[in-house]
Design a protein around this motif. Structure first.
Motif, PDB file in Angstrom:
ATOM      1  N   GLU A  53      17.428  -7.426 -27.839  1.00 47.57           N
ATOM      2  CA  GLU A  53      16.957  -7.572 -26.458  1.00 47.57           C
ATOM      3  C   GLU A  53      17.964  -6.982 -25.477  1.00 47.57           C
ATOM      4  O   GLU A  53      17.596  -6.344 -24.499  1.00 47.57           O
ATOM      5  CB  GLU A  53      16.708  -9.045 -26.120  1.00 47.57           C
ATOM      6  N   LYS A  94       5.458  -6.595 -29.197  1.00 47.97           N
ATOM      7  CA  LYS A  94       6.782  -7.208 -29.031  1.00 47.97           C
ATOM      8  C   LYS A  94       7.824  -6.165 -28.599  1.00 47.97           C
ATOM      9  O   LYS A  94       8.636  -6.416 -27.711  1.00 47.97           O
ATOM     10  CB  LYS A  94       7.220  -7.872 -30.339  1.00 47.97           C
ATOM     11  N   ALA A 116       7.288  -5.196 -25.056  1.00 49.72           N
ATOM     12  CA  ALA A 116       7.740  -6.283 -24.185  1.00 49.72           C
ATOM     13  C   ALA A 116       9.256  -6.262 -24.009  1.00 49.72           C
ATOM     14  O   ALA A 116       9.761  -6.445 -22.893  1.00 49.72           O
ATOM     15  CB  ALA A 116       7.292  -7.629 -24.757  1.00 49.72           C
ATOM     16  N   GLU A 155      11.026  -5.562 -20.474  1.00 47.76           N
ATOM     17  CA  GLU A 155      11.558  -6.849 -20.013  1.00 47.76           C
ATOM     18  C   GLU A 155      10.463  -7.759 -19.472  1.00 47.76           C
ATOM     19  O   GLU A 155      10.585  -8.361 -18.408  1.00 47.76           O
ATOM     20  CB  GLU A 155      12.623  -6.642 -18.934  1.00 47.76           C
ATOM     21  N   SER A 177       7.006 -10.466 -20.983  1.00 47.58           N
ATOM     22  CA  SER A 177       6.582 -11.224 -22.157  1.00 47.58           C
ATOM     23  C   SER A 177       5.525 -10.449 -22.940  1.00 47.58           C
ATOM     24  O   SER A 177       4.849  -9.560 -22.407  1.00 47.58           O
ATOM     25  CB  SER A 177       6.014 -12.580 -21.732  1.00 47.58           C
ATOM     26  N   LYS A 179       2.772 -11.653 -23.961  1.00 50.40           N
ATOM     27  CA  LYS A 179       1.469 -11.999 -23.378  1.00 50.40           C
ATOM     28  C   LYS A 179       1.145 -11.091 -22.193  1.00 50.40           C
ATOM     29  O   LYS A 179      -0.007 -10.704 -21.991  1.00 50.40           O
ATOM     30  CB  LYS A 179       1.438 -13.467 -22.934  1.00 50.40           C
ATOM     31  N   THR A 180       2.155 -10.743 -21.409  1.00 47.53           N
ATOM     32  CA  THR A 180       1.940  -9.838 -20.281  1.00 47.53           C
ATOM     33  C   THR A 180       1.533  -8.460 -20.789  1.00 47.53           C
ATOM     34  O   THR A 180       0.632  -7.825 -20.236  1.00 47.53           O
ATOM     35  CB  THR A 180       3.210  -9.749 -19.414  1.00 47.53           C
TER      36      THR A 180
END
Length: 178
Positions: free
Chosen positions: A54, A134, A137, A141, A143, A145-146
């Motif tokens: 990340e 993933k 995402a 930066e 989620s 779901k977004t």
């Protein structure tokens, strides 16, 4: 993580992201390669633990953004610099004509260009570079779901732009053919 692992993890989404910023695919791939090299060589300057996917993803995106800006500036300068070439030289180095894409693909490409930036980014990253939700995402930066929501909205908008003649599944298949 070593450089090979980082490239395997982020290559697809990064190329898609750079392309969504306006770079042609060939240039987007080169900018991505340069970004990987620079980010890895300067990884000690990264805030946080660069070995965390990340953290490195955010660092890599920043490096890619700067690389893209530099590329865009140099491209603009090159356009402003006009050179004269004899027509016979141009004919000798001209590429053979490419096959014309189908009208449906042309219509889809035009529709993608009309999408809002956020939707266009996730479409290009997810479908054209076959990147997981993933990974998209992490690079953006946001989620997962977004990302899924933006993909849904983008497919719905594309279906409307294509006069509702094409289902979401067909749009997904067409996107993979671009």
């Amino acid at each position: 993580m070593n450089l090979t692992q980082l490239i395997e993890l982020y290559r697809g989404p990064l190329v898609g992201l750079i392309a969504s910023w306006g770079a042609p695919w060939g240039d987007a791939k080169e900018i991505a390669q340069d970004s990987f090299a620079e980010a890895y060589l300067k990884r000690e300057s990264c805030r946080g633990d660069w070995e965390q996917p990340e953290v490195f993803g955010v660092w890599l995106r920043g490096v890619a953004r700067n690389r893209h800006r530099n590329w865009a500036r140099s491209r603009k300068r090159r356009r402003n610099h006009i050179t004269s070439v004899e027509p016979t030289v141009l004919e000798s180095v001209a590429a053979p004509p490419e096959t014309k894409p189908s009208p449906e693909l042309e219509q889809l490409r035009a529709a993608i260009e009309q999408l809002p930036t956020r939707q266009r980014q996730v479409i290009l990253m997810h479908y054209l570079e076959e990147t997981s939700v993933k990974e998209v995402a992490i690079l953006l930066e946001i989620s997962a779901k977004t990302v899924e929501g933006r993909l849904y909205q983008a497919r719905r908008a594309l279906r409307r732009m294509l006069d509702g003649k094409v289902s979401s599944t067909q749009i997904g298949r067409m996107l993979l053919c671009l």
